[in-house]
Structures are given as C-alpha cells and as structure tokens.
Write an enzyme that holds these catalytic residues in place. Structure first.
Site, PDB file in Angstrom:
ATOM      1  N   ARG A 148      11.078 -14.011  -1.801  1.00 36.45           N
ATOM      2  CA  ARG A 148       9.809 -13.957  -1.080  1.00 36.45           C
ATOM      3  C   ARG A 148       8.985 -15.179  -1.465  1.00 36.45           C
ATOM      4  O   ARG A 148       8.891 -15.514  -2.651  1.00 36.45           O
ATOM      5  CB  ARG A 148       9.056 -12.671  -1.480  1.00 36.45           C
ATOM      6  CG  ARG A 148       7.836 -12.386  -0.652  1.00 36.45           C
ATOM      7  CD  ARG A 148       7.075 -11.175  -1.147  1.00 36.45           C
ATOM      8  NE  ARG A 148       6.168 -11.527  -2.235  1.00 36.45           N
ATOM      9  CZ  ARG A 148       5.215 -10.700  -2.674  1.00 36.45           C
ATOM     10  NH1 ARG A 148       5.097  -9.480  -2.153  1.00 36.45           N
ATOM     11  NH2 ARG A 148       4.394 -11.067  -3.643  1.00 36.45           N
ATOM     12  N   TYR A 160      -3.385 -13.295  -2.145  1.00 32.69           N
ATOM     13  CA  TYR A 160      -2.440 -12.284  -2.610  1.00 32.69           C
ATOM     14  C   TYR A 160      -1.126 -12.944  -3.033  1.00 32.69           C
ATOM     15  O   TYR A 160      -0.659 -13.887  -2.392  1.00 32.69           O
ATOM     16  CB  TYR A 160      -2.131 -11.249  -1.507  1.00 32.69           C
ATOM     17  CG  TYR A 160      -0.871 -10.539  -1.903  1.00 32.69           C
ATOM     18  CD1 TYR A 160       0.352 -10.884  -1.354  1.00 32.69           C
ATOM     19  CD2 TYR A 160      -0.903  -9.658  -2.982  1.00 32.69           C
ATOM     20  CE1 TYR A 160       1.521 -10.316  -1.827  1.00 32.69           C
ATOM     21  CE2 TYR A 160       0.253  -9.099  -3.456  1.00 32.69           C
ATOM     22  CZ  TYR A 160       1.461  -9.429  -2.888  1.00 32.69           C
ATOM     23  OH  TYR A 160       2.605  -8.897  -3.378  1.00 32.69           O
ATOM     24  N   ASP A 211       4.886 -11.718   2.651  1.00 28.06           N
ATOM     25  CA  ASP A 211       4.008 -10.545   2.680  1.00 28.06           C
ATOM     26  C   ASP A 211       2.607 -10.967   3.121  1.00 28.06           C
ATOM     27  O   ASP A 211       1.936 -11.721   2.420  1.00 28.06           O
ATOM     28  CB  ASP A 211       3.957  -9.941   1.260  1.00 28.06           C
ATOM     29  CG  ASP A 211       3.286  -8.580   1.234  1.00 28.06           C
ATOM     30  OD1 ASP A 211       3.395  -7.897   0.197  1.00 28.06           O
ATOM     31  OD2 ASP A 211       2.653  -8.194   2.243  1.00 28.06           O
ATOM     32  N   HIS A 213       0.238  -8.851   3.593  1.00 29.47           N
ATOM     33  CA  HIS A 213      -0.604  -7.937   2.802  1.00 29.47           C
ATOM     34  C   HIS A 213      -1.782  -7.408   3.613  1.00 29.47           C
ATOM     35  O   HIS A 213      -2.941  -7.449   3.155  1.00 29.47           O
ATOM     36  CB  HIS A 213      -1.080  -8.647   1.527  1.00 29.47           C
ATOM     37  CG  HIS A 213      -1.052  -7.741   0.337  1.00 29.47           C
ATOM     38  ND1 HIS A 213      -2.167  -7.121  -0.159  1.00 29.47           N
ATOM     39  CD2 HIS A 213      -0.043  -7.326  -0.450  1.00 29.47           C
ATOM     40  CE1 HIS A 213      -1.864  -6.387  -1.211  1.00 29.47           C
ATOM     41  NE2 HIS A 213      -0.571  -6.492  -1.410  1.00 29.47           N
ATOM     42  N   GLU A 237       5.993  -8.955   6.197  1.00 24.79           N
ATOM     43  CA  GLU A 237       5.609  -7.647   5.649  1.00 24.79           C
ATOM     44  C   GLU A 237       4.122  -7.374   5.804  1.00 24.79           C
ATOM     45  O   GLU A 237       3.294  -8.265   5.643  1.00 24.79           O
ATOM     46  CB  GLU A 237       5.989  -7.619   4.178  1.00 24.79           C
ATOM     47  CG  GLU A 237       5.546  -6.391   3.431  1.00 24.79           C
ATOM     48  CD  GLU A 237       5.840  -6.506   1.956  1.00 24.79           C
ATOM     49  OE1 GLU A 237       6.667  -7.356   1.562  1.00 24.79           O
ATOM     50  OE2 GLU A 237       5.212  -5.772   1.183  1.00 24.79           O
ATOM     51  N   GLU A 263       4.730   0.191   2.250  1.00 22.23           N
ATOM     52  CA  GLU A 263       4.661   0.416   0.800  1.00 22.23           C
ATOM     53  C   GLU A 263       3.506   1.334   0.442  1.00 22.23           C
ATOM     54  O   GLU A 263       3.559   2.009  -0.578  1.00 22.23           O
ATOM     55  CB  GLU A 263       4.545  -0.892   0.035  1.00 22.23           C
ATOM     56  CG  GLU A 263       3.252  -1.632   0.217  1.00 22.23           C
ATOM     57  CD  GLU A 263       3.237  -2.926  -0.559  1.00 22.23           C
ATOM     58  OE1 GLU A 263       4.197  -3.705  -0.462  1.00 22.23           O
ATOM     59  OE2 GLU A 263       2.270  -3.147  -1.299  1.00 22.23           O
ATOM     60  N   ARG A 284       9.207   0.363   4.131  1.00 23.46           N
ATOM     61  CA  ARG A 284       8.974  -0.010   2.727  1.00 23.46           C
ATOM     62  C   ARG A 284       8.596   1.184   1.842  1.00 23.46           C
ATOM     63  O   ARG A 284       8.379   1.012   0.648  1.00 23.46           O
ATOM     64  CB  ARG A 284       7.857  -1.036   2.651  1.00 23.46           C
ATOM     65  CG  ARG A 284       8.138  -2.320   3.344  1.00 23.46           C
ATOM     66  CD  ARG A 284       8.540  -3.451   2.401  1.00 23.46           C
ATOM     67  NE  ARG A 284       7.553  -3.790   1.399  1.00 23.46           N
ATOM     68  CZ  ARG A 284       7.875  -4.038   0.136  1.00 23.46           C
ATOM     69  NH1 ARG A 284       9.136  -3.922  -0.245  1.00 23.46           N
ATOM     70  NH2 ARG A 284       6.962  -4.357  -0.739  1.00 23.46           N
ATOM     71  N   GLU A 340      13.038  -4.481  -3.252  1.00 22.80           N
ATOM     72  CA  GLU A 340      12.153  -5.429  -3.947  1.00 22.80           C
ATOM     73  C   GLU A 340      12.357  -5.278  -5.442  1.00 22.80           C
ATOM     74  O   GLU A 340      12.476  -4.171  -5.960  1.00 22.80           O
ATOM     75  CB  GLU A 340      10.696  -5.133  -3.594  1.00 22.80           C
ATOM     76  CG  GLU A 340       9.699  -6.019  -4.312  1.00 22.80           C
ATOM     77  CD  GLU A 340       8.273  -5.740  -3.892  1.00 22.80           C
ATOM     78  OE1 GLU A 340       8.048  -4.774  -3.143  1.00 22.80           O
ATOM     79  OE2 GLU A 340       7.377  -6.487  -4.317  1.00 22.80           O
ATOM     80  N   TRP A 403      -7.327  -6.128   1.013  1.00 16.14           N
ATOM     81  CA  TRP A 403      -6.847  -7.067  -0.022  1.00 16.14           C
ATOM     82  C   TRP A 403      -5.347  -7.215   0.110  1.00 16.14           C
ATOM     83  O   TRP A 403      -4.647  -6.258   0.424  1.00 16.14           O
ATOM     84  CB  TRP A 403      -7.166  -6.540  -1.438  1.00 16.14           C
ATOM     85  CG  TRP A 403      -6.482  -7.380  -2.466  1.00 16.14           C
ATOM     86  CD1 TRP A 403      -6.805  -8.665  -2.848  1.00 16.14           C
ATOM     87  CD2 TRP A 403      -5.304  -7.044  -3.193  1.00 16.14           C
ATOM     88  NE1 TRP A 403      -5.930  -9.133  -3.765  1.00 16.14           N
ATOM     89  CE2 TRP A 403      -4.994  -8.177  -4.009  1.00 16.14           C
ATOM     90  CE3 TRP A 403      -4.491  -5.934  -3.236  1.00 16.14           C
ATOM     91  CZ2 TRP A 403      -3.894  -8.197  -4.864  1.00 16.14           C
ATOM     92  CZ3 TRP A 403      -3.398  -5.954  -4.090  1.00 16.14           C
ATOM     93  CH2 TRP A 403      -3.124  -7.078  -4.890  1.00 16.14           C
TER      94      TRP A 403
HETATM   95  C1  CS2 Z   1       2.941  -6.075  -2.880  1.00 19.12           C
HETATM   96  C2  CS2 Z   1       2.542  -5.356  -4.119  1.00 19.12           C
HETATM   97  O1  CS2 Z   1       5.085  -6.019  -3.819  1.00 19.12           O
HETATM   98  C3  CS2 Z   1       4.445  -6.113  -2.769  1.00 19.12           C
HETATM   99  O2  CS2 Z   1       4.945  -6.228  -1.649  1.00 19.12           O
HETATM  100  O3  CS2 Z   1       2.377  -5.628  -1.708  1.00 19.12           O
HETATM  101  O4  CS2 Z   1       2.558  -6.302  -5.145  1.00 19.12           O
HETATM  102  C4  CS2 Z   1       1.190  -4.678  -4.098  1.00 19.12           C
HETATM  103  O5  CS2 Z   1       0.181  -5.652  -3.957  1.00 19.12           O
HETATM  104  C5  CS2 Z   1       1.018  -3.918  -5.391  1.00 19.12           C
HETATM  105  O6  CS2 Z   1       2.089  -3.041  -5.541  1.00 19.12           O
HETATM  106  C6  CS2 Z   1      -0.286  -3.157  -5.393  1.00 19.12           C
HETATM  107  O7  CS2 Z   1      -0.387  -2.406  -6.576  1.00 19.12           O
HETATM  108 MG    MG Z   2       3.693  -5.806  -0.082  1.00 21.00          MG
END
Ligand code: CS2
Ligand code: MG
Length: 403
Positions: A148, A160, A211, A213, A237, A263, A284, A340, A403
C-alpha cells in the site's frame, strides 16, 4: 462438555492499547479473543466485564453459534462496534478452546486450507513520493507481493497513513484527539503522481493499493478512480464514507478501479447492498469488529455469491490475537482476496506470543491447536492502559471531516 468456569478482560498497553478476553473452562482449556476498539477500548472492556461475562459462566464452551446468537439477540440493542467487538472476542476465544480440545488448528475446523498461505500487503508510507517508493522497495526485498502506498500531500502538514516510523503506524496518540487539516483538491492532484511514479519505479508485478480513508464524496472518488486507472491498482480503499451504500453506484459509474470498503463495518447489514449490487470488489470487515469468525464467515459467504473477495483489516490496533484468527479464517475461506498486515512492535509480540509466520509475501497461522496465539499476563500487567485517541480531521475552513 467443557463448561465455562470463568472469564476476564486483560487491558494492556505495550506501546498501544489492547483489550483481550480470556475464557477458562473446567477441562483446563482456555481461549483468548481480541476486543480492541481503537480509541474506545474501555467501552468494550466494560461491555464484556459488566454485561457479557456473567452470562457466560456455566455455559457449554462448544456451543459457539448458540452463544453468538444469545449475545446478539439477547442484548436487544443490536449491532454497533462496541457490541460486535465484544461478541467477536467471545467468539474468537470459543473457537480457540474448541481447537485446543480437538487438538487441531482452527482453520482445520473451518474446512481446512483452501490455499498455501494468505497473501498480505504491507504499508509503505513516506513524507513524500520518493520516501514512499523507497519504503515500498524494502517490502519487495522482503518478498511482499502487495504494497500500500500512502504519502504526505504537499501543502498539508499531516495526512492519514504517514508516520515517522519505517514499518509501524500508530495513529492513536495523546490524551485528547490531535486535529489535522485536510484539502481534497491538494490530495486529488497528488495521488495520481504517487502512483505514476510508483508504477514506474516498482514495475507491474507488484500489487499496489491505496487507502482514501473515507475522505472523498462519491463523485470525487469516481474522478480519483478514473485518474488511477492507468496504474491498475489492486484496490482503492474507503473511497467515500459508506453509511450510504448506494453512494457507491456513483463511483462504479465512473471507474473500473477495484473498490474495497468495510474495516469499520460491524455486521453483514453494513455491507449487504454493497455486496448484492457488486458495488465493491473487496470487503474489509474483520474478525475483531464484525462479530468474530462466526459472523465473518457469514459476510464472506454472502460476498462469495456476488464475486466479492475478502480483504480483512489488519492494522496495528488489531492485536496479534486478531491477526491469528484472521489467518485461520483467511486460509480456509474460498473467496480470500488479501490480508492487511501492519506488523506489531517487538514489545507487542512479546505480550502475544504466536505461531503465525510470514514467508515470501504469504502468511500462515501455523498448526498449533486453537488459534496459536497466547497472552503473557505477567508481561501484559506491566503495560498500564493509557488513554489515546485517533485524530480528528477538519477542512481548511474548519469544517469537521472524516479522519
Ligand atoms: C487503516 C487503519 O489499516 C487501514 O486500512 O484504515 O490504519 C485505521 O486508520 C486504523 O485501524 C484506525 O484505528
Ligand atoms: Mg483503511
């Protein structure tokens, strides 16, 4: 049959907070489950200690599905990340017990291995494109098949996925949330350059992921997906917040870049429309936040009907217990996509000794009975809980943003 005699929650902070449930039985076998919800850990610890554990004592530990249904339907107030992380921890611990009593690794109880190993992706991040690509090369040298890419965005102080650490990324810091500033226009101009240079430097044999995010609107995500098509990403993502599952129709109308989401999902209902309308390519959802192995198999089963593959979350804030359970699940599920793998620190690994291993870009859970992971309670006790929050994010005009 193995009766549950006791259960307790272990909160530890070897560099970051983890919440672990330990369930003991009258046959000597015990099981552990991850219950970590980054930034809201104590809510799940209390949900387990104050509400769930009293209902577990005396139950038959083999009755995993019945206990899952009891905790899901019996709570009356269904779903949500706190509830489903608590149920997940119980579920993981019961599969761990069942495997130990059967003398088999959990993946064998789930139908056996459907592949040699689980392809994982690492996180290459840097303050700029050059540093990110340098990190990515290091992952290729370690045999990773997928990486990634996340880099700093010119004009933004922070974004992020970019940390000062080479291989670790820990966003939860501080006794109150950090505030970051976001600019979609600066980001949208930058990311295509990251992947053009990334592809030129890394070649076509490595899978590249990104990502977003949760930071774009659907039409912006469609634009970014289209801009990235020449670089053939493995997935884009969390392109847009997914409460409005129908919003992904707009993205799909504009781009063939594969989409991954989920996620932060905690049940199949969060993904039902996305999967049934094939609005995504990878789901995810993960063992610790989506109800454990039992419920994740349901999500994967629905996904399999619609040619959606798994791509479980595996950040550092998911403990090695989650990593172990995710690998047993990933090894056995027919529509596995990718896992991941954000490595944990040595300090964390010492608290959670485990059998899983990485070789040539594939991970395997190992063949120890159960999940093949444990918690060193004496060591865990040395790392006191330290409140920490994920950052919050605002637009340049101060508007609150994802975020
Ligand atoms: C992120 C995470 O791994 C990812 O794809 O989205 O790092 C996420 O920010 C954290 O798990 C939040 O606690
Ligand atoms: Mg993520």
């Amino acid at each position: 049959m193995p009766r549950i005699t006791s259960a307790r929650v272990i909160v530890t902070c070897p560099g970051r907070n983890f919440v672990t449930l330990k369930i003991e039985t009258d046959e000597g076998a015990y099981g552990i489950g991850d219950a970590t919800l980054n930034g809201r850990e104590l809510a799940v610890a209390s949900y387990l200690t104050d509400h769930v554990i009293p209902c577990l004592i005396g139950r038959d530990a083999h009755r995993i599905e019945d206990i899952w249904q009891y905790l899901y339907k019996g709570a009356y107030w269904r779903r949500g990340p706190v509830t489903m992380s608590a149920i997940a921890a119980v579920d993981m611990a019961l599969w761990d017990i069942k495997g130990k009593l059967a003398g088999m690794p959990v993946y064998q109880l789930l139908g056996g291995a459907a592949r040699e190993g689980c392809m994982v992706y690492g996180h290459a991040n840097g303050s700029d494109i050059a540093e990110t690509i340098e990190r990515a090369h290091e992952y290729l040298e370690q045999g990773y098949k997928a990486v990634r890419l996340q880099s700093g965005v010119p004009g933004l102080a922070a974004t992020y996925g970019v940390s000062g650490e080479r291989f670790y990324y820990e966003p939860a810091k501080g006794s109150l949330p950090d505030e970051t500033v976001w600019s979609t226009s600066k980001y949208m101009r930058h990311v295509p350059q990251l992947f053009e240079k990334g592809r030129n430097a890394l070649g076509w044999d490595v899978h590249l992921l990104h990502d977003v995010h949760h930071r774009l609107t659907p039409i912006e995500a469609g634009r970014l997906g289209k801009d990235l098509e020449p670089y053939r990403l493995f997935w884009l993502e969390d392109a847009t917040p997914a409460e409005n599952q129908a919003g992904f129709r707009l993205i799909r109308q504009h781009t063939t870049t594969p989409l991954a989401v989920g996620e932060i999902f905690n049940s199949v209902w969060d993904a039902k429309q996305l999967i049934e309308e094939q609005l995504i390519d990878y789901i995810r959802a993960t063992v610790v936040h989506a109800g454990g192995i039992t419920h994740l198999r349901r999500i994967a089963g629905l996904a399999d009907l619609h040619q959606v593959r798994t791509g479980c979350h595996g950040a550092t804030d998911l403990s090695p217990v989650s990593m172990a359970a995710a690998l047993h699940f990933g090894l056995s599920v027919p529509n596995f996509g990718i896992q991941e793998y954000m490595r944990h620190t040595a300090e964390t690994d010492a608290v959670f000794p485990h059998a899983y291993s990485l070789s040539n870009g594939l991970m395997h859970p190992g063949d120890k009975p159960g999940l093949g992971v444990d918690i060193d309670e004496a060591l865990a006790a040395k790392h006191e809980y330290k409140r920490a929050y994920l950052p919050v994010n605002r637009l340049e005009d101060g508007t609150m943003w994802s975020w």
